[in-house]
Write a protein that holds these residues in place. Sequence first.
Motif, mmCIF file in Angstrom:
data_model
loop_
_atom_site.group_PDB
_atom_site.id
_atom_site.type_symbol
_atom_site.label_atom_id
_atom_site.label_comp_id
_atom_site.label_asym_id
_atom_site.label_seq_id
_atom_site.Cartn_x
_atom_site.Cartn_y
_atom_site.Cartn_z
ATOM 1 N N ILE A 170 -6.760 -0.551 -8.450
ATOM 2 C CA ILE A 170 -5.998 -1.780 -8.195
ATOM 3 C C ILE A 170 -5.481 -1.706 -6.763
ATOM 4 O O ILE A 170 -5.064 -0.637 -6.304
ATOM 5 C CB ILE A 170 -4.871 -1.962 -9.241
ATOM 6 N N SER A 171 -5.557 -2.833 -6.066
ATOM 7 C CA SER A 171 -5.154 -2.874 -4.660
ATOM 8 C C SER A 171 -4.082 -3.932 -4.435
ATOM 9 O O SER A 171 -4.387 -5.095 -4.154
ATOM 10 C CB SER A 171 -6.375 -3.190 -3.779
ATOM 11 N N PRO A 172 -2.810 -3.520 -4.553
ATOM 12 C CA PRO A 172 -1.744 -4.491 -4.295
ATOM 13 C C PRO A 172 -1.526 -4.705 -2.804
ATOM 14 O O PRO A 172 -1.864 -3.855 -1.977
ATOM 15 C CB PRO A 172 -0.498 -3.821 -4.891
ATOM 16 N N GLY A 173 -0.919 -5.855 -2.496
ATOM 17 C CA GLY A 173 -0.346 -6.058 -1.163
ATOM 18 C C GLY A 173 1.046 -5.452 -1.175
ATOM 19 O O GLY A 173 1.332 -4.568 -1.980
ATOM 20 N N TYR A 174 1.914 -5.941 -0.282
ATOM 21 C CA TYR A 174 3.281 -5.400 -0.261
ATOM 22 C C TYR A 174 3.992 -5.699 -1.575
ATOM 23 O O TYR A 174 3.963 -6.834 -2.059
ATOM 24 C CB TYR A 174 4.092 -6.017 0.880
ATOM 25 N N MET A 195 2.075 -16.034 0.688
ATOM 26 C CA MET A 195 3.006 -16.648 -0.264
ATOM 27 C C MET A 195 4.452 -16.530 0.207
ATOM 28 O O MET A 195 5.381 -16.923 -0.506
ATOM 29 C CB MET A 195 2.828 -16.014 -1.654
ATOM 30 N N GLY A 196 4.649 -15.956 1.404
ATOM 31 C CA GLY A 196 5.984 -15.879 1.987
ATOM 32 C C GLY A 196 6.903 -14.881 1.301
ATOM 33 O O GLY A 196 8.122 -14.916 1.472
ATOM 34 N N ARG A 197 6.332 -13.983 0.502
ATOM 35 C CA ARG A 197 7.142 -12.981 -0.200
ATOM 36 C C ARG A 197 6.272 -11.807 -0.627
ATOM 37 O O ARG A 197 5.042 -11.922 -0.673
ATOM 38 C CB ARG A 197 7.814 -13.591 -1.436
ATOM 39 N N MET A 198 6.957 -10.685 -0.924
ATOM 40 C CA MET A 198 6.252 -9.535 -1.509
ATOM 41 C C MET A 198 6.025 -9.784 -3.000
ATOM 42 O O MET A 198 6.659 -10.662 -3.589
ATOM 43 C CB MET A 198 7.129 -8.280 -1.387
ATOM 44 N N GLY A 233 -1.474 -11.465 -3.183
ATOM 45 C CA GLY A 233 -0.958 -12.782 -2.786
ATOM 46 C C GLY A 233 -1.786 -13.425 -1.687
ATOM 47 O O GLY A 233 -1.295 -14.258 -0.936
ATOM 48 N N GLY A 234 -3.040 -13.029 -1.566
ATOM 49 C CA GLY A 234 -3.941 -13.642 -0.593
ATOM 50 C C GLY A 234 -3.952 -12.971 0.776
ATOM 51 O O GLY A 234 -4.691 -13.392 1.672
ATOM 52 N N TYR A 235 -3.173 -11.894 0.931
ATOM 53 C CA TYR A 235 -3.031 -11.264 2.267
ATOM 54 C C TYR A 235 -4.385 -10.917 2.895
ATOM 55 O O TYR A 235 -4.640 -11.213 4.046
ATOM 56 C CB TYR A 235 -2.181 -10.002 2.128
#
Length: 257
Positions: free
Chosen positions: A189-193, A219-222, A252-254
């Motif tokens: 799994i590869s999360p963003g912040y 998305m303007g947030r972690m 979140g699309g990063y």
Amino acid sequence: MYLEELFGLGGKVAIVTGGGQGIGQVVAVGLAKAGAEVVITCRHGADETVRLIEEAGGKGYYVQCDVTSEESVDKALAEIMEKSGRIDVLFNNAGICYHKGTFEASIDDWKEVIDTNLTGEYIMARAVGKIMIDKGIAGSIINMASMSGTIVNIPQWQAAYNASKAGVIHLSKSLAIEWAQTGVRVNSISPGYVATPMSIDPNFVEPELMAAWMPLMPMGRMAKPEELIPAILYLASPAAGYTTGSDIIVDGGYSVQ
Ligand SMILES: NC(=O)c1ccc[n+]([C@@H]2O[C@H](COP(=O)([O-])OP(=O)(O)OC[C@H]3O[C@@H](n4cnc5c(N)ncnc54)[C@H](O)[C@@H]3O)[C@@H](O)[C@H]2O)c1
């Protein structure tokens, strides 16, 4: 009932490494709510995680384990097998990061990150995979990678971390194919912040860095750690019976910018 059939973890035993805080803690509670008995392994105790699991009506216990040490991993797994008799799920989550330019970082800094994030996940996956295969358990290993395994974060430099996570993604694919006919599935799994001590603790992340990150997040947030549970639950569950060698990006699309 149908959802239970697809995603339920009743009767299963799940290990969460580095589950004393952060993502591991939140995911441990999520797996317990889905019915698994959860073993939290980390270096320095996990009383709060066990308390949260019990408060949610689940079952879990702590076993001391440093993922960089084969001896520590073998001892922990022997204890888990004695207490629980099986291991169905491994969430291989323990990890560390530093922010230093390549000429500032020492080779020891590099080794510490690679030893924990890549070799540590390998040691755990190898030892747990052996138990699953020897016992004929159709288990699921979920390795914690990161969007940093695909993109290069800015403005902080973290070459060792990025390289370790790229390694985790390909290690997962490699083990997935090597073990494909054993019933053991391996994914990452590869999360963003994600808002955890690693990414919001002011002792680790300066406010200027946080201010630089925010406009880069579509998305303007972690992510909240809770937002990782569904992807991990899917990979852990019978619903993912034909999913192996995949990397699920939850950023979140990063990484598509
Ligand atoms: N927070 C984020 O933004 C983010 C994003 C993508 C991926 N990740 C990854 O998620 C995982 C969890 O990160 P987090 O944000 O919850 O961080 P965290 O610092 O809150 O938690 C990490 C946990 O790993 C444990 N750990 C570290 N070294 C260990 C070792 N040698 N043996 C056993 N346990 C050890 C720590 O004690 C801690 O409990 C890490 O692999 C991290 O790289 C985090």
